[in-house]
Design an enzyme around this catalytic site. Sequence first.
Site, mmCIF file in Angstrom:
data_model
loop_
_atom_site.group_PDB
_atom_site.id
_atom_site.type_symbol
_atom_site.label_atom_id
_atom_site.label_comp_id
_atom_site.label_asym_id
_atom_site.label_seq_id
_atom_site.Cartn_x
_atom_site.Cartn_y
_atom_site.Cartn_z
ATOM 1 C CG HIS A 104 9.667 3.801 -1.337
ATOM 2 N ND1 HIS A 104 9.023 2.602 -1.216
ATOM 3 C CD2 HIS A 104 9.974 3.933 -2.657
ATOM 4 C CE1 HIS A 104 8.945 2.020 -2.402
ATOM 5 N NE2 HIS A 104 9.520 2.803 -3.296
ATOM 6 C CG ASP A 107 7.744 3.031 2.111
ATOM 7 O OD1 ASP A 107 6.856 3.557 1.425
ATOM 8 O OD2 ASP A 107 8.625 2.266 1.652
ATOM 9 C CD GLU A 271 9.422 -5.519 -8.879
ATOM 10 O OE1 GLU A 271 10.087 -4.695 -8.205
ATOM 11 O OE2 GLU A 271 8.196 -5.455 -9.007
ATOM 12 C CG HIS A 274 9.530 -4.293 -12.545
ATOM 13 N ND1 HIS A 274 10.283 -3.361 -11.878
ATOM 14 C CD2 HIS A 274 8.325 -4.309 -11.927
ATOM 15 C CE1 HIS A 274 9.561 -2.824 -10.893
ATOM 16 N NE2 HIS A 274 8.371 -3.392 -10.901
ATOM 17 C CG ASP A 310 4.596 -4.426 -10.985
ATOM 18 O OD1 ASP A 310 5.014 -5.590 -10.997
ATOM 19 O OD2 ASP A 310 5.197 -3.487 -10.428
HETATM 20 C C1 XLS Z 1 7.385 -0.635 -8.418
HETATM 21 C C2 XLS Z 1 8.728 -0.894 -7.909
HETATM 22 C C3 XLS Z 1 9.048 -0.229 -6.576
HETATM 23 C C4 XLS Z 1 10.531 -0.217 -6.337
HETATM 24 C C5 XLS Z 1 10.983 0.736 -5.291
HETATM 25 O O1 XLS Z 1 6.908 -1.263 -9.352
HETATM 26 O O2 XLS Z 1 8.928 -2.269 -7.845
HETATM 27 O O3 XLS Z 1 8.365 -0.868 -5.551
HETATM 28 O O4 XLS Z 1 11.021 -1.484 -6.021
HETATM 29 O O5 XLS Z 1 10.642 2.037 -5.573
HETATM 30 NI NI NI Z 2 10.604 -3.235 -6.995
HETATM 31 NI NI NI Z 3 7.293 -3.523 -9.092
#
Ligand code: XLS
Ligand code: NI
Ligand code: NI
Length: 440
Positions: A104, A107, A271, A274, A310
């Site tokens: 990001h 970061d 992901e 997620h 998460d």
């Molecule tokens: C958060 C997300 C984040 C994205 C990037 O849950 O996984 O890390 O991958 O913003």
């Molecule tokens: Ni992510």
């Molecule tokens: Ni995530």
Amino acid sequence: MTQLNQYFPNIDKIKYEGPDTDNPMAFTHYDEDRKVAGKSMKDHFRFAVAYWHSFCNDNNDPFGVGTRIFPWDKTSDPLENAKFRLEAAFEFFTKLGVPYYCFHDRDLAPEGQTIGESEKKLAELVDLAKQYQKETGVKLLWGTANLFTHPRYMNGAATNPDFNVVCHAAAQVKAALDATVELGGENYVFWGGREGYMHLLNTDMKREIDHMGAFLRAARDYGRKIGFEGVYLIEPKPMEPTKHQYDFDAATVIGFLREQDLLDDFKLNVEGNHATLASHTFSHDVMLAAQNGLLGSIDANRGDYQNGWDTDYFPTDLYDAIQVMMILLEHGGLAPGGLNFDAKIRRNSTDLDDLFHAHIGGMDTFARALLIADDILNTSDYKKMRDGRYSSFDEGDGKAFEDGKLSLTDLRALAIKQGEPEMISGKQELFENLVNRHIR
Ligand code: XLS
Ligand code: NI
Ligand code: NI
């Protein structure tokens, strides 16, 4: 070349030593040049390290301050520390032997007092990152903008009810796109952590979702204008930090992309954790994206069956990984996406080498899963068994139905003619055993 050996001096380059090694600082299955299904392991996975979890997150949680001590926090100046952090990160990437990383904007460099100051700091770190990339050959899989940490985004970024916040989000995405293009990033990610609502009573959902579409079209157009040829990715997530997020899961995002006329430029970054938060399996969302031709990239991690948030564990569940790899093998893989370890070490994993153990485990899990998945697809009856369940559609009336040639009345007549269907077993246990039998 810069001597990258300051932060993990006791760790050498991680090598492949094979399944029988008892050296925990070696790969048991990830052998980057080994060819599987016509491609090297390196090209199958295109592994990436997530800058935020590995180099920025000190493992604080809502109940306690951070537990990790960062040797790259050498001064009291955040911008100077950001440069040391970058050096440490590139030492880690090269010792681990990953070809990619992801970040990001925030970061990489701290936010300034003004938009101009933030852009300047980011550009300074981008210059340095470009140098490290050149020296090491490590590349950028994707860049993104952090549109969730700053208090201004508490009501959303692109979907904020206040237009001024939307403009600030746009300024950030513009700078993050500039950075991604400058670093040759192959993809650009949007994860809408605060794009959603906390309560429907104070929300105009339709208007907010349309704002998100307008925002993404503007971002797409800007990226294309400055020469970004990569893939734009949306990363679905149903909740956390927002109660309801608009990019809920793969199916929802595909519908949104279609509605907002974004299908030509956007794909999905799926992901694991997620998908499970949305009450799916990891492989469900990977499959849904893949069968729509929209699987862009993967954030590999894993949740916890005992709680509902998460947790971002490193992915070490072999059975899960095998199912994901079977889909990738059958649907043509990930490139130009990759497999990013959006995962964090635990709060009580406080040794510097824990970061190595975590990534070695994730890479070996997926490498082993690839070998097993390839074996299942090539040496077993798996595909025949799966496809066989649908053989009644392969010819005759079944085929005519698939081709849209039969009416409801035709189907009724066929039902009468054919009589009561036989019971045909779904054979789930046999399918499950088949996967286990190939784990050897
Ligand atoms: C958060 C997300 C984040 C994205 C990037 O849950 O996984 O890390 O991958 O913003
Ligand atoms: Ni992510
Ligand atoms: Ni995530």
